[in-house]
Design an enzyme around this catalytic site. Structure first.
Site, PDB file in Angstrom:
ATOM      1  N   ASP A 197     -12.014 -34.182   4.652  1.00  0.00           N
ATOM      2  CA  ASP A 197     -13.023 -33.214   4.744  1.00  0.00           C
ATOM      3  C   ASP A 197     -14.304 -33.975   4.537  1.00  0.00           C
ATOM      4  O   ASP A 197     -14.394 -34.921   3.708  1.00  0.00           O
ATOM      5  CB  ASP A 197     -13.037 -32.589   3.662  1.00  0.00           C
ATOM      6  CG  ASP A 197     -14.128 -31.287   3.583  1.00  0.00           C
ATOM      7  OD1 ASP A 197     -14.425 -30.792   4.529  1.00  0.00           O
ATOM      8  OD2 ASP A 197     -14.832 -31.109   2.401  1.00  0.00           O
ATOM      9  N   GLU A 282     -12.503 -31.982  11.250  1.00  0.00           N
ATOM     10  CA  GLU A 282     -13.572 -31.003  11.790  1.00  0.00           C
ATOM     11  C   GLU A 282     -14.603 -31.323  12.550  1.00  0.00           C
ATOM     12  O   GLU A 282     -15.171 -32.484  12.458  1.00  0.00           O
ATOM     13  CB  GLU A 282     -14.168 -30.168  10.348  1.00  0.00           C
ATOM     14  CG  GLU A 282     -13.389 -29.262   9.803  1.00  0.00           C
ATOM     15  CD  GLU A 282     -14.007 -28.427   8.640  1.00  0.00           C
ATOM     16  OE1 GLU A 282     -14.133 -27.134   8.870  1.00  0.00           O
ATOM     17  OE2 GLU A 282     -14.554 -28.984   7.843  1.00  0.00           O
ATOM     18  N   ASP A 363     -13.962 -29.961  -2.143  1.00  0.00           N
ATOM     19  CA  ASP A 363     -13.881 -31.017  -0.843  1.00  0.00           C
ATOM     20  C   ASP A 363     -12.181 -31.256  -0.769  1.00  0.00           C
ATOM     21  O   ASP A 363     -11.674 -31.147   0.481  1.00  0.00           O
ATOM     22  CB  ASP A 363     -14.440 -32.160  -0.945  1.00  0.00           C
ATOM     23  CG  ASP A 363     -15.877 -32.097  -1.205  1.00  0.00           C
ATOM     24  OD1 ASP A 363     -16.557 -30.980  -0.605  1.00  0.00           O
ATOM     25  OD2 ASP A 363     -16.705 -32.665  -1.930  1.00  0.00           O
TER      26      ASP A 363
END
Ligand SMILES: [Zn+2]
Length: 381
Positions: A197, A282, A363
Site C-alpha cells: 500500500d 494499486e 495502511d
C-alpha cells in the site's frame, strides 16, 4: 510451435550502465567543444525546419515530406564541425527528427532551440570497433581513453549499442552505456505473494507483518536542507555572483538527494523482487492524486513511479510478476478480516477498526486487501 518453445523464445532487451568519467583538461575541452557542436548543428537544422514549417504549416502532408537537413551540409562552412565525432552530430539530427515526430503526433510541443543552459550531452554509436571498454577507462571516437570508474561489470553477453556522455550542473561527467542482450524469459511458479500500500510519508506498507519502507533519516535531512537552500537562492539577485554560488550549492544538494532516493528505491525493489514471486500494487494516478488531495509536490517526489518501474523489471528478469489492480478498488475502506466495506474513512483515521472487532494500522489493512485482490486475480485464493 508448442507453448513451451514459444515461451522460451529469445528476444532482445536493452540495459544501460551509467558510470562516472574523469576527463583530463584536454579531454574536458574536447567534450565541451562536442556539446557545443551538437547544439550548434541542432539549432542550425531546427532553423531550417522552422522556415519549412512557416512555409508549409497549412499543408501537413507537404510539411512532413520536407527533407531534413543533414549535419554534413554545414561542415564546409563551419570547419570546426569536422574536428568532433561525426556520429554525435548524426545523433543530433536523429534527436531533432524524433522531436518533430513527437510534435506531429501531438505528444510534445514544437521543438525549441537549445541554449547553453540546456542539458549538455552527446551520443555516439558503436561502429567498427570505435568504442572499446578498457581496464579502468573507455575509448571513444576521436579521443584518447577516458578514465572511468566502473563500479559494476557489464556481462560479456551484452553488446554495446551507444554511449551518451553528459555533464551535470555541478561539472561532473558521466557516461551511459546502452547495451543489448538476448533475454530468455522464464515463468516462475508463484508461491510468495506480497501486497503493497502506497503511503504518503514513507513509500509503502507491506501486507506481510505490516513492514514499512520509510526513507532513511539522512535522506529526510538532506531533503530539508535542499528546501532551505532553495529558499535562500530565491531571495538572491538572479545572475549575481552570490546567486551563482548558491545555485551550484543547490545543484549539488539536488544531485545528492536524487542519488539517495534512487539508491533507496533500488534497494527496496531488490529486496522485494528477491523475496517474493509476485508483488501486487494499486494503480495510482500520481498527478491526479496530488492535485486532488493538495499534497503538492511531495507525492510525485516520493518516487513511487520510479520505484514501480524498478520493481517491474527486477521481477520480470526473474520470471516473476508485478500485478497492478485498479484504483477504484476500496483497499482502505475494506476490512481485511471480514470483508465489510465502510461507507467512509477519513484520511485522519490512521487506525482501521471494524464492527467485527478487527483493529489494524490503516495502511497495513489496505496492503492485505491489495494482496488478497491480487491473489484472486491470479487464482491463488
Ligand atoms: Zn471486519
Amino acid at each position: 510451435m508448442s507453448k513451451k518453445s514459444r515461451a522460451a523464445k529469445e528476444y532482445r532487451k536493452n540495459k544501460a550502465y551509467r558510470f562516472r568519467i574523469y576527463p583530463t583538461k584536454d579531454q574536458e575541452e574536447f567534450l565541451i567543444k562536442t556539446f557545443g557542436c551538437v547544439r550548434f548543428v541542432y539549432n542550425k537544422m531546427l532553423a531550417e525546419r522552422n522556415d519549412a514549417y512557416e512555409q508549409f504549416k497549412d499543408n501537413k502532408a507537404l510539411l512532413r515530406k520536407q527533407k531534413f537537413p543533414t549535419p554534413a551540409k554545414y561542415k564546409a562552412a563551419f570547419e570546426f564541425l569536422t574536428e568532433v565525432d561525426s556520429l554525435a552530430l548524426a545523433n543530433a539530427q536523429m534527436n531533432l527528427q524524433t522531436a518533430f515526430s513527437n510534435f506531429f503526433s501531438g505528444k510534445t510541443k514544437y521543438p525549441k532551440f537549445k541554449t547553453r543552459r540546456s542539458r549538455q550531452s552527446y551520443t555516439t554509436n558503436l561502429l567498427n570497433g570505435n568504442i572499446k571498454l578498457l581496464d579502468g577507462s573507455i575509448k571513444l571516437p576521436k579521443m584518447k581513453p577516458l578514465r572511468m570508474k566502473q563500479h559494476r561489470e557489464i556481462p560479456s553477453h551484452h553488446v554495446i549499442k551507444s554511449c551518451t556522455i553528459s555533464r551535470s550542473a555541478t561539472g561532473k561527467y558521466h557516461i551511459s552505456i546502452l547495451t543489448e542482450y538476448e533475454h530468455t524469459p522464464m515463468k516462475k511458479e508463484i508461491k510468495q505473494v506480497v501486497g503493497l500500500d502506497f503511503t504518503m510519508n514513507g513509500l509503502f506498507v507491506e501486507s506481510e507483518k505490516g513492514k514499512k519502507a520509510n526513507y532513511p533519516r539522512f535522506y529526510r535531512r538532506a531533503e530539508e536542507k535542499l528546501a532551505k537552500e532553495q529558499r535562500i537562492l530565491s531571495k538572491k539577485a538572479k545572475g549575481s555572483s552570490r546567486w551563482e554560488k548558491q545555485r551550484i550549492k543547490v545543484a549539488r544538494l539536488h544531485e545528492k538527494v536524487a542519488n539517495q532516493r534512487k539508491d533507496f528505491l533500488h534497494k527496496q525493489s531488490w529486496r522485494l523482487a528477491n523475496r517474493y514471486d509476485c508483488v501486487v500494487i494499486e494503480d495510482l494516478n500520481m498527478k491526479g492524486m496530488s492535485q486532488a488531495l493538495r499534497f503538492g509536490k511531495s507525492v510525485a517526489d516520493n518516487g513511487w513511479g520510479m520505484f514501480t518501474t524498478y520493481l517491474g523489471y527486477k521481477l520480470e528478469n526473474q520470471g516473476k510478476r508485478l500485478i497492478t489492480i485498479e484504483k477504484w478498488f476500496p483497499s482502505s475502506k475494506t476490512c481485511s478480516d471480514c470483508g465489510h466495506v465502510k461507507a467512509a474513512l477519513s484520511l485522519a483515521e490512521r487506525t482501521y477498526s471494524c464492527e467485527c472487532g478487527f483493529v489494524s494500522d490503516r495502511d497495513w489493512n489496505a496492503a492485505i486487501n491489495i494482496k488478497n485482490e491480487g491473489m484472486l486475480i491470479i487464482g491463488l485464493s
